[in-house]
Design a protein around this motif. Structure first.
Motif, PDB file in Angstrom:
ATOM      1  N   GLY A   1       0.829  -1.196   0.000  1.00 44.23           N
ATOM      2  CA  GLY A   1       0.000   0.000   0.000  1.00 44.23           C
ATOM      3  C   GLY A   1       0.865   1.248   0.000  1.00 44.23           C
ATOM      4  N   ILE A   2       0.208   2.405   0.146  1.00 43.54           N
ATOM      5  CA  ILE A   2       0.874   3.707   0.104  1.00 43.54           C
ATOM      6  C   ILE A   2       0.578   4.452   1.397  1.00 43.54           C
ATOM      7  N   TYR A   3       1.589   5.170   1.910  1.00 40.09           N
ATOM      8  CA  TYR A   3       1.418   5.985   3.111  1.00 40.09           C
ATOM      9  C   TYR A   3       1.904   7.409   2.832  1.00 40.09           C
ATOM     10  N   MET A   4       1.073   8.407   3.184  1.00 35.51           N
ATOM     11  CA  MET A   4       1.430   9.819   3.031  1.00 35.51           C
ATOM     12  C   MET A   4       1.975  10.342   4.358  1.00 35.51           C
ATOM     13  N   HIS A   5       3.198  10.858   4.321  1.00 38.87           N
ATOM     14  CA  HIS A   5       3.840  11.408   5.519  1.00 38.87           C
ATOM     15  C   HIS A   5       3.827  12.935   5.434  1.00 38.87           C
ATOM     16  N   VAL A   6       3.149  13.572   6.403  1.00 37.98           N
ATOM     17  CA  VAL A   6       3.053  15.033   6.457  1.00 37.98           C
ATOM     18  C   VAL A   6       4.015  15.536   7.526  1.00 37.98           C
ATOM     19  N   ASN A   7       4.891  16.433   7.156  1.00 40.12           N
ATOM     20  CA  ASN A   7       5.853  17.033   8.077  1.00 40.12           C
ATOM     21  C   ASN A   7       5.454  18.483   8.322  1.00 40.12           C
ATOM     22  N   CYS A   8       5.211  18.821   9.589  1.00 43.12           N
ATOM     23  CA  CYS A   8       4.748  20.170   9.915  1.00 43.12           C
ATOM     24  C   CYS A   8       5.485  20.698  11.139  1.00 43.12           C
ATOM     25  N   ILE A   9       5.299  21.991  11.411  1.00 40.15           N
ATOM     26  CA  ILE A   9       5.986  22.636  12.527  1.00 40.15           C
ATOM     27  C   ILE A   9       5.304  22.314  13.858  1.00 40.15           C
ATOM     28  N   SER A  10       3.983  22.285  13.867  1.00 38.47           N
ATOM     29  CA  SER A  10       3.242  22.108  15.123  1.00 38.47           C
ATOM     30  C   SER A  10       3.418  20.727  15.715  1.00 38.47           C
ATOM     31  N   GLY A  11       3.694  19.704  14.889  1.00 33.64           N
ATOM     32  CA  GLY A  11       3.854  18.346  15.384  1.00 33.64           C
ATOM     33  C   GLY A  11       2.614  17.497  15.213  1.00 33.64           C
TER      34      GLY A  11
END
Length: 231
Positions: A207-217
């Motif tokens: 399958g596929i996984y979307m990784h979101v990187n943000c400042i707030s955590g």
């Protein structure tokens, strides 16, 4: 005369107001075009960043797989050499010990007429029990466990996706298209978005996984807002 003056004033006021309205419309139209151009440039830059990041990750994956293959080849090449070296050492040690026993058992020609006590000592030395030789044991390496049909914890990106799979898409292209919508939810907090393939031990895509990187955590909330379900 007064009526002409009044008519002239009205005409001047009307013309000046018309000029002001036209100027305001031109300024507003120019500002609208500038804002649209900035938004389009920003969207193109973010999409280009996603493409560059995906290319770098694909290069890293290829390098990681090549290093794993080279390590396995080096291990297979070294094991037979070690076994051959151990066999050669064991053979040389046995030959040295047999030569020493033969030298001790053969009597010298000068000592033929020696006393019986010396003969008995020679016989005792020749009848000593041989030293038992133990062949070196080769430690067999334990075979690694195969993960078929389940996420492989030994894969390169397992520490990022942790075996989680998104239900909304099954290809990297579909994930990247959805990442554009997620990225515009908050352009100040979200730093980048990368899509990963979840693999098993046989390199099958589960399958596929979307990784979101943000400042707030708290980055997974943006996927929830976009309607993405993760299992």
């Amino acid at each position: 005369m007064r009526e002409k003056i009044k008519n002239n004033k009205k005409l001047i006021i009307f013309s000046s107001s018309l000029v002001v309205v036209i100027g305001v419309l031109l300024i507003g139209f120019k500002f609208y075009n500038n804002t649209n151009n900035k938004l389009n440039n920003k969207k193109e830059e973010t999409q280009n960043d996603y493409i560059v990041q995906d290319k770098e990750l694909n290069i890293k994956e290829d390098k990681g797989e090549e290093s794993i293959v080279e390590e396995e080849q080096n291990q297979t090449d070294n094991t037979p050499k070690n076994i051959e070296d151990n066999n050669i050492n064991s053979k040389s040690s046995t030959n040295n010990k047999s030569n020493n026993t033969q030298k001790n058992s053969t009597p010298n020609n000068d000592n033929v007429n020696s006393t019986t006590d010396n003969n008995s000592n020679v016989e005792n030395n020749s009848t000593q029990s041989p030293v038992e030789e133990t062949s070196p044991k080769v430690n067999e390496e334990s075979k690694p466990q195969n993960y078929v049909g389940v996420p492989d914890p030994n894969s390169f990106f397992y520490s990022i996706h942790k075996g989680r799979i998104d239900k909304n898409y099954t290809t990297l292209e579909a994930c990247r298209q959805k990442s554009v919508d997620v990225g515009f939810l908050d352009t100040t907090d979200i730093l980048n978005i990368i899509c990963y393939e979840v693999l098993d031990g046989q390199s099958n895509v589960l399958g596929i996984y979307m990784h979101v990187n943000c400042i707030s955590g708290n980055c997974e909330r943006y996927k929830v807002l976009a309607g993405i379900e993760t299992s």
